[in-house]
Design a protein around this motif. Structure first.
Motif, PDB file in Angstrom:
ATOM      1  N   LYS B  32       0.830  -1.207   0.000  1.00 46.05           N
ATOM      2  CA  LYS B  32       0.000   0.000   0.000  1.00 46.05           C
ATOM      3  C   LYS B  32       0.861   1.253   0.000  1.00 46.05           C
ATOM      4  O   LYS B  32       0.557   2.234  -0.687  1.00 46.05           O
ATOM      5  N   ILE B  33       1.939   1.212   0.755  1.00 49.80           N
ATOM      6  CA  ILE B  33       2.778   2.417   0.858  1.00 49.80           C
ATOM      7  C   ILE B  33       3.430   2.747  -0.490  1.00 49.80           C
ATOM      8  O   ILE B  33       3.420   3.901  -0.918  1.00 49.80           O
ATOM      9  N   LEU B  36       0.852   4.232  -2.719  1.00 51.91           N
ATOM     10  CA  LEU B  36       0.525   5.609  -2.325  1.00 51.91           C
ATOM     11  C   LEU B  36       1.647   6.576  -2.716  1.00 51.91           C
ATOM     12  O   LEU B  36       1.390   7.673  -3.202  1.00 51.91           O
ATOM     13  N   THR B  39       1.429   7.276  -6.355  1.00 47.13           N
ATOM     14  CA  THR B  39       0.284   8.128  -6.700  1.00 47.13           C
ATOM     15  C   THR B  39       0.489   9.565  -6.234  1.00 47.13           C
ATOM     16  O   THR B  39       0.328  10.512  -6.998  1.00 47.13           O
ATOM     17  N   VAL B  40       0.846   9.700  -4.950  1.00 47.39           N
ATOM     18  CA  VAL B  40       0.907  11.047  -4.360  1.00 47.39           C
ATOM     19  C   VAL B  40       2.043  11.868  -4.978  1.00 47.39           C
ATOM     20  O   VAL B  40       1.883  13.050  -5.266  1.00 47.39           O
ATOM     21  N   ALA B 141       8.292  19.826   0.020  1.00 50.56           N
ATOM     22  CA  ALA B 141       7.008  19.191   0.367  1.00 50.56           C
ATOM     23  C   ALA B 141       7.021  17.719  -0.042  1.00 50.56           C
ATOM     24  O   ALA B 141       6.528  16.851   0.701  1.00 50.56           O
ATOM     25  N   ILE B 145       6.704  14.486   2.555  1.00 49.83           N
ATOM     26  CA  ILE B 145       5.732  13.388   2.393  1.00 49.83           C
ATOM     27  C   ILE B 145       6.455  12.043   2.385  1.00 49.83           C
ATOM     28  O   ILE B 145       6.066  11.108   3.088  1.00 49.83           O
ATOM     29  N   PHE B 149       6.107   8.900   4.989  1.00 49.63           N
ATOM     30  CA  PHE B 149       5.818   7.513   4.581  1.00 49.63           C
ATOM     31  C   PHE B 149       6.918   6.577   5.091  1.00 49.63           C
ATOM     32  O   PHE B 149       6.645   5.463   5.530  1.00 49.63           O
TER      33      PHE B 149
END
Lengths: 73, 328
Positions: B32-33, B36, B39-40, B141, B145, B149
């Motif tokens: 999942k990480i 993510l 995607t992010v 930024a 993030i 994570f």
């Protein structure tokens, strides 16, 4: 309605308590950094749900393993 | 101290082994990480990478089609040598990576951001990485993030470590220790590497509990664990098998050296004054049984039985001594 790690507070063995608290802090920091980067609320919410779900599963496995160790010890 | 750990690759590899995660199958949290992160941060490649002695292995990855690459060509081996993120905005302009096969050929990494994955002991076992096929400036930024994570990846790894640690002494649980012993036996079968198992039992422990109470007994076990961990190498594994019985796994150690290590530990216990709650001071001794790994061992159970037989001999030999099993 899904449970959150906080709902398990009464059941969490003390040796895992700090880890749970740390994870909650890290999750909060992640949310803050996603917001600061302008990521949409929908994406943030989906990310948090996914991360919480998988952490809860891991936590449950860890607790189960500890109970098993105690019953064997 | 912190910088020493960055340079201590053997200690780092031991910390990685303790996590018991190498070559395991895909797992939801890490999958999942990386999804993510991809995607992010809008990158084509994201990985949870663990750096072994000679390879980097992807616990989870998106955008790659290999499970591992040689460590010598990995970006992550550079990341784990520092506390801060490693950022490469254009690999073609960076002399460390310009002629790297991962840059010149598939997956054609052009830009890279890697955050070290740090264990509670302070070792960087790998990194969480975001990579792109074009030059890219990772903003503060983006890095914030990715760092957050990475903290969550480290949380997940730490959870496993806590689950296999004995709460009283910090030693591995019996289950965790047996897992390490299984891997050590497999390493011996595959590569013929030496290794030894030491079983430790506190002499007359029942009388400590009977005379001073269980809290005093617990304190003795805690202090014995501290002495053992101080005496052992970072690459050794220390476990509590139950009650007052402990065990040590000594990788890359033959019988004679293992006996010498056991004796050092026994002498350290004998020399220590155990300060108990209420001001009581006790002298404690321990008996130790040593068995080195050998082709004749069919299972971890056999190995434990052989060391246990030596422990029994040490007890029968008058306690406060060590005994080594003869090789097949």
């Amino acid at each position: 309605m899904q449970n959150q790690p906080g709902d398990y507070a009464a059941q969490i063995p003390p040796e895992l308590q700090q880890s749970v608290e740390r994870h909650q802090r890290h999750l909060a920091a992640l949310v803050g950094s996603l917001r600061a980067a302008g990521v949409g609320e929908e994406m943030i919410e989906a990310s948090v749900h996914q991360l919480l779900d998988s952490y809860r599963n891991e936590l449950t496995d860890a607790m189960r393993a500890m109970v098993k160790d105690q019953s064997c010890g | 101290m912190v910088e020493q750990k960055l340079a201590d690759d053997e200690g780092r590899l031991s910390a990685l082994r303790r996590l018991d995660v190498m070559d395991t199958g895909p797992e939801e949290p890490f999958e999942k990480i990386v999804t993510l992160v991809r995607t992010v941060l809008a990158v084509p490649i994201a990985t949870v990478t663990l750096v072994d002695r000679h390879r980097q292995w992807f616990k989870a990855q998106r955008g790659l089609d290999v499970p591992e690459t040689p460590r010598s060509i990995s970006f992550c081996t550079h990341t784990i040598r520092q506390r801060d993120p490693l950022i490469v905005e254009d690999a073609h302009l960076d002399q460390r990576f310009a002629d790297n096969p991962l840059v010149l050929g598939a997956p054609r990494i052009r830009s890279y951001a890697g955050i070290p994955l740090r264990t509670p002991e302070g070792y960087n076992v790998g990194s969480l990485c975001a990579m792109d096929n074009k030059p890219r400036r990772f903003s503060p930024a983006d890095i914030a993030i990715l760092s957050n994570f990475a903290n969550i990846v480290s949380d997940e790894l730490e959870l496993r470590l806590i689950a296999q640690s004995d709460y009283l002494t910090g030693a591995l649980t019996r289950r965790g220790f047996e897992e390490q012993a299984k891997r050590e036996l497999a390493r011996h079968s595959r590569y013929g590497r030496p290794s030894a198992l030491v079983m430790i039992d506190v002499d007359h422990f029942k009388s400590v509990n009977d005379s001073h109470g269980h809290p005093a007994g617990d304190e003795v076990l805690r202090q014995l664990a501290d002495i053992s961990l101080d005496t052992l190498r970072p690459s050794d594994a220390f476990g509590r098998l139950g009650g007052e019985e402990f065990a040590v796994l000594l990788p890359e150690t033959g019988g004679a050296d293992a006996l010498a290590a056991a004796e050092r530990l026994r002498q350290a216990v004998e020399a220590h004054s155990f300060d108990l709650p209420g001001g009581t001071r006790l002298k404690i001794t321990a008996s130790l049984g040593v068995a080195s790994v050998s082709p004749g061992l069919a299972s971890v159970g056999d190995w434990f039985a052989r060391a246990d037989a030596m422990l029994y001999e040490a007890k029968n030999g008058g306690r406060n001594c060590s005994r080594l099993a003869l090789q097949d």
